[in-house]
Motif scaffolding. Structure first.
Motif, PDB file in Angstrom:
ATOM      1  N   THR A 155      -6.824   2.425  18.627  1.00  0.00           N
ATOM      2  CA  THR A 155      -7.683   1.922  17.562  1.00  0.00           C
ATOM      3  C   THR A 155      -7.730   2.955  16.446  1.00  0.00           C
ATOM      4  OG1 THR A 155      -9.734   2.969  18.311  1.00  0.00           O
ATOM      5  CG2 THR A 155      -9.198   0.803  19.251  1.00  0.00           C
ATOM      6  N   GLY A 156      -8.178   2.515  15.278  1.00  0.00           N
ATOM      7  CA  GLY A 156      -8.708   3.418  14.279  1.00  0.00           C
ATOM      8  C   GLY A 156     -10.220   3.387  14.435  1.00  0.00           C
ATOM      9  N   LEU A 157     -10.946   3.691  13.367  1.00  0.00           N
ATOM     10  CA  LEU A 157     -12.386   3.415  13.340  1.00  0.00           C
ATOM     11  C   LEU A 157     -12.533   1.983  12.857  1.00  0.00           C
ATOM     12  CD1 LEU A 157     -14.054   6.674  11.956  1.00  0.00           C
ATOM     13  CD2 LEU A 157     -13.423   6.054  14.293  1.00  0.00           C
ATOM     14  N   GLU A 158     -12.717   1.081  13.827  1.00  0.00           N
ATOM     15  CA  GLU A 158     -12.644  -0.358  13.582  1.00  0.00           C
ATOM     16  C   GLU A 158     -13.930  -0.845  12.917  1.00  0.00           C
ATOM     17  OE1 GLU A 158      -9.823  -1.988  14.437  1.00  0.00           O
ATOM     18  OE2 GLU A 158      -8.929  -0.223  15.406  1.00  0.00           O
ATOM     19  N   ILE A 159     -13.749  -1.610  11.818  1.00  0.00           N
ATOM     20  CA  ILE A 159     -14.914  -2.008  11.028  1.00  0.00           C
ATOM     21  C   ILE A 159     -14.589  -3.248  10.196  1.00  0.00           C
ATOM     22  CG2 ILE A 159     -14.343  -0.582   9.011  1.00  0.00           C
ATOM     23  CD1 ILE A 159     -17.378   0.199   8.959  1.00  0.00           C
ATOM     24  N   SER A 160     -15.627  -3.980   9.805  1.00  0.00           N
ATOM     25  CA  SER A 160     -15.473  -5.105   8.883  1.00  0.00           C
ATOM     26  C   SER A 160     -15.366  -4.580   7.452  1.00  0.00           C
ATOM     27  CB  SER A 160     -16.655  -6.071   9.022  1.00  0.00           C
ATOM     28  OG  SER A 160     -17.886  -5.382   8.867  1.00  0.00           O
ATOM     29  N   MET A 161     -14.740  -5.353   6.591  1.00  0.00           N
ATOM     30  CA  MET A 161     -14.425  -4.887   5.236  1.00  0.00           C
ATOM     31  C   MET A 161     -14.735  -5.947   4.182  1.00  0.00           C
ATOM     32  SD  MET A 161     -12.891  -1.833   5.272  1.00  0.00           S
ATOM     33  CE  MET A 161     -11.901  -0.738   6.318  1.00  0.00           C
ATOM     34  N   ASP A 162     -15.032  -5.464   2.973  1.00  0.00           N
ATOM     35  CA  ASP A 162     -14.946  -6.259   1.754  1.00  0.00           C
ATOM     36  C   ASP A 162     -13.695  -5.814   1.014  1.00  0.00           C
ATOM     37  OD1 ASP A 162     -17.352  -7.606   2.187  1.00  0.00           O
ATOM     38  OD2 ASP A 162     -18.528  -6.070   1.163  1.00  0.00           O
ATOM     39  N   THR A 163     -13.013  -6.751   0.390  1.00  0.00           N
ATOM     40  CA  THR A 163     -11.755  -6.389  -0.264  1.00  0.00           C
ATOM     41  C   THR A 163     -11.476  -7.268  -1.472  1.00  0.00           C
ATOM     42  OG1 THR A 163      -9.368  -6.050   0.099  1.00  0.00           O
ATOM     43  CG2 THR A 163     -10.372  -7.932   1.197  1.00  0.00           C
ATOM     44  N   THR A 164     -10.783  -6.693  -2.430  1.00  0.00           N
ATOM     45  CA  THR A 164     -10.232  -7.432  -3.561  1.00  0.00           C
ATOM     46  C   THR A 164      -8.749  -7.097  -3.660  1.00  0.00           C
ATOM     47  OG1 THR A 164     -12.309  -7.452  -4.802  1.00  0.00           O
ATOM     48  CG2 THR A 164     -10.298  -7.802  -6.057  1.00  0.00           C
ATOM     49  N   PHE A 165      -7.926  -8.129  -3.801  1.00  0.00           N
ATOM     50  CA  PHE A 165      -6.482  -7.930  -3.885  1.00  0.00           C
ATOM     51  C   PHE A 165      -5.879  -9.032  -4.736  1.00  0.00           C
ATOM     52  CE2 PHE A 165      -7.402 -10.552  -0.223  1.00  0.00           C
ATOM     53  CZ  PHE A 165      -6.435 -11.553  -0.252  1.00  0.00           C
ATOM     54  N   SER A 166      -4.653  -8.823  -5.183  1.00  0.00           N
ATOM     55  CA  SER A 166      -3.929  -9.847  -5.935  1.00  0.00           C
ATOM     56  C   SER A 166      -2.648 -10.211  -5.204  1.00  0.00           C
ATOM     57  CB  SER A 166      -3.606  -9.361  -7.355  1.00  0.00           C
ATOM     58  OG  SER A 166      -2.696  -8.273  -7.323  1.00  0.00           O
ATOM     59  N   LEU A 167      -2.175 -11.426  -5.453  1.00  0.00           N
ATOM     60  CA  LEU A 167      -0.941 -11.933  -4.861  1.00  0.00           C
ATOM     61  C   LEU A 167      -0.034 -12.417  -5.985  1.00  0.00           C
ATOM     62  CD1 LEU A 167      -2.410 -14.036  -1.892  1.00  0.00           C
ATOM     63  CD2 LEU A 167      -1.436 -11.734  -1.780  1.00  0.00           C
ATOM     64  N   SER A 168       1.180 -11.892  -6.045  1.00  0.00           N
ATOM     65  CA  SER A 168       2.144 -12.322  -7.056  1.00  0.00           C
ATOM     66  C   SER A 168       3.530 -12.412  -6.432  1.00  0.00           C
ATOM     67  CB  SER A 168       2.144 -11.373  -8.258  1.00  0.00           C
ATOM     68  OG  SER A 168       2.391 -10.051  -7.855  1.00  0.00           O
ATOM     69  N   LEU A 169       4.479 -12.918  -7.200  1.00  0.00           N
ATOM     70  CA  LEU A 169       5.798 -13.222  -6.658  1.00  0.00           C
ATOM     71  C   LEU A 169       6.905 -12.519  -7.428  1.00  0.00           C
ATOM     72  CD1 LEU A 169       5.425 -17.094  -6.207  1.00  0.00           C
ATOM     73  CD2 LEU A 169       5.328 -15.358  -4.404  1.00  0.00           C
ATOM     74  N   LEU A 170       7.941 -12.120  -6.694  1.00  0.00           N
ATOM     75  CA  LEU A 170       9.233 -11.757  -7.268  1.00  0.00           C
ATOM     76  C   LEU A 170      10.189 -12.884  -6.867  1.00  0.00           C
ATOM     77  CD1 LEU A 170       9.386  -7.936  -6.414  1.00  0.00           C
ATOM     78  CD2 LEU A 170       8.733  -9.005  -8.583  1.00  0.00           C
ATOM     79  N   LYS A 171      10.410 -13.811  -7.792  1.00  0.00           N
ATOM     80  CA  LYS A 171      11.195 -15.001  -7.486  1.00  0.00           C
ATOM     81  C   LYS A 171      12.666 -14.655  -7.264  1.00  0.00           C
ATOM     82  CE  LYS A 171      10.319 -18.675  -7.413  1.00  0.00           C
ATOM     83  NZ  LYS A 171       9.997 -19.479  -6.187  1.00  0.00           N
ATOM     84  N   GLY A 172      13.220 -15.179  -6.174  1.00  0.00           N
ATOM     85  CA  GLY A 172      14.627 -15.020  -5.890  1.00  0.00           C
ATOM     86  C   GLY A 172      15.043 -13.634  -5.467  1.00  0.00           C
ATOM     87  N   GLN A 173      14.085 -12.736  -5.278  1.00  0.00           N
ATOM     88  CA  GLN A 173      14.396 -11.380  -4.819  1.00  0.00           C
ATOM     89  C   GLN A 173      14.061 -11.289  -3.327  1.00  0.00           C
ATOM     90  OE1 GLN A 173      13.066  -8.139  -7.262  1.00  0.00           O
ATOM     91  NE2 GLN A 173      13.222  -9.329  -9.144  1.00  0.00           N
ATOM     92  N   THR A 174      15.092 -11.106  -2.528  1.00  0.00           N
ATOM     93  CA  THR A 174      14.960 -11.158  -1.081  1.00  0.00           C
ATOM     94  C   THR A 174      14.985  -9.761  -0.482  1.00  0.00           C
ATOM     95  OG1 THR A 174      16.064 -13.318  -1.039  1.00  0.00           O
ATOM     96  CG2 THR A 174      15.954 -12.099   1.043  1.00  0.00           C
ATOM     97  N   ILE A 175      14.023  -9.482   0.374  1.00  0.00           N
ATOM     98  CA  ILE A 175      14.008  -8.223   1.116  1.00  0.00           C
ATOM     99  C   ILE A 175      14.010  -8.543   2.605  1.00  0.00           C
ATOM    100  CG2 ILE A 175      12.839  -6.990  -0.744  1.00  0.00           C
ATOM    101  CD1 ILE A 175      10.241  -7.189   0.830  1.00  0.00           C
TER     102      ILE A 175
END
Length: 308
Positions: A203-223
């Motif tokens: 484990t780490g120090l396990e805890i509940s979280m609040d978070t803000t994040f963004s989701l975006s795309l790189l179209k046609g770029q495959t990893i």
């Protein structure tokens, strides 16, 4: 670019092609919360089944197999005043001859002070009772839905992400994930307030979280495998067991990044010379069914072309 707020009402113990809780556009921001690895929420109540329950999934319009999902964590903040951790090293990280000497592991609580941004064990007479560690929050488990309709348990990890437990996945990091299904279907959870390399007590120090994040795309770029970028480094992640296979995945993905025309455009020989003298490796985890290895390169050694 829209901003969405989600108060989760259900959680998943697998990462897969589940019904999305929210549909967003390319570039949108999301503010939400997660429960801890046992499903305990900000009030300490049991809100989900134990085993790294995930918030999500989030459907990104326009995401298709072969694209890359870009996740930017803007903030990851513990939202209660205590965390928990196991208190004995995992048997697989000590010599086999020493395993019989290990006591039975138990959960122990830590005090979390979000004002001073410190963690302290709740111990009265122990030698480490006065220990104070700086908070370094991150999500131990997150990822996109795997291919072929799979729903994979949140104990493990793979090309899609999953339970990698790498402490480099903190706020202000940018994460790149391969997309395998329409909409990508991003999940996240398993918040850690602090953790050393390897998650060697399970484990780490396990805890509940609040978070803000963004989701975006790189179209046609495959990893092929998860990638990341911090202010001073780029890194790639391999998930597998044995550990050498995880290292091979991470090293191969770094070589791809350095030689890709959407990356740095080096020849294999140039990239190999650079990696051979400048590469750094970190152990993400050596506890889960799939171990995690990280291959890292400092940006100061890279050509000036910006990473994609």
């Amino acid at each position: 670019m829209a901003v969405h707020e989600l108060a989760p009402s259900r959680y998943w113990n697998t990462i897969g092609s589940h019904e999305p809780v929210l549909t967003v556009n390319d570039g949108d921001r999301i503010t939400t919360s997660t429960v801890d690895a046992r499903g305990w929420d900000r009030h300490g109540n049991s809100a989900a089944m134990a085993g790294n329950p995930m918030t999500g999934p989030f459907y990104v319009k326009g995401a298709e197999p072969g694209d890359t999902l870009v996740v930017r964590f803007e903030s990851i903040v513990p939202n209660r005043e205590w965390a928990w951790s196991m208190d004995v090293l995992a048997p697989n990280v000590v010599d086999p001859s020493y395993v019989p000497k290990l006591p039975k592991a138990e959960r122990k609580r830590w005090k979390i002070n979000t004002e001073s941004r410190t963690a302290q064990p709740e111990l009265e007479s122990d030698m480490i009772a006065g220990l104070q560690l700086p908070l370094a929050p991150f999500f131990g488990c997150f990822g996109v839905a795997p291919a072929l309709g799979q729903a994979i348990g949140t104990a493990t990890s793979g090309q899609y992400g999953g339970n990698m437990d790498y402490r480099g996945f903190g706020a202000c990091e940018t994460i790149y994930l391969p997309v395998f299904v329409q909409g990508a279907l991003f999940h996240l959870g398993d918040g850690h307030a602090v953790q050393g390399d390897g998650e060697i007590v399970g484990t780490g120090l396990e805890i509940s979280m609040d978070t803000t994040f963004s989701l975006s795309l790189l179209k046609g770029q495959t990893i092929g495998w998860p990638r990341g970028e911090s202010e001073d480094s780029i890194f790639t992640v391999g998930n597998a067991r044995p550990l050498e296979q995880a290292l091979q995945h991470a090293s191969t993905e770094m070589l791809r990044w350095l030689t890709d025309e959407n990356g740095y455009g080096l020849s294999v020989q140039e990239a190999s010379q650079l990696m051979g003298q400048c590469v750094e490796y970190e152990v993400g985890n050596v506890f889960n069914p799939a171990y995690t290895m990280v291959c890292k390169m400092k940006k100061r050694w890279l050509p000036s072309k910006k990473a994609k």
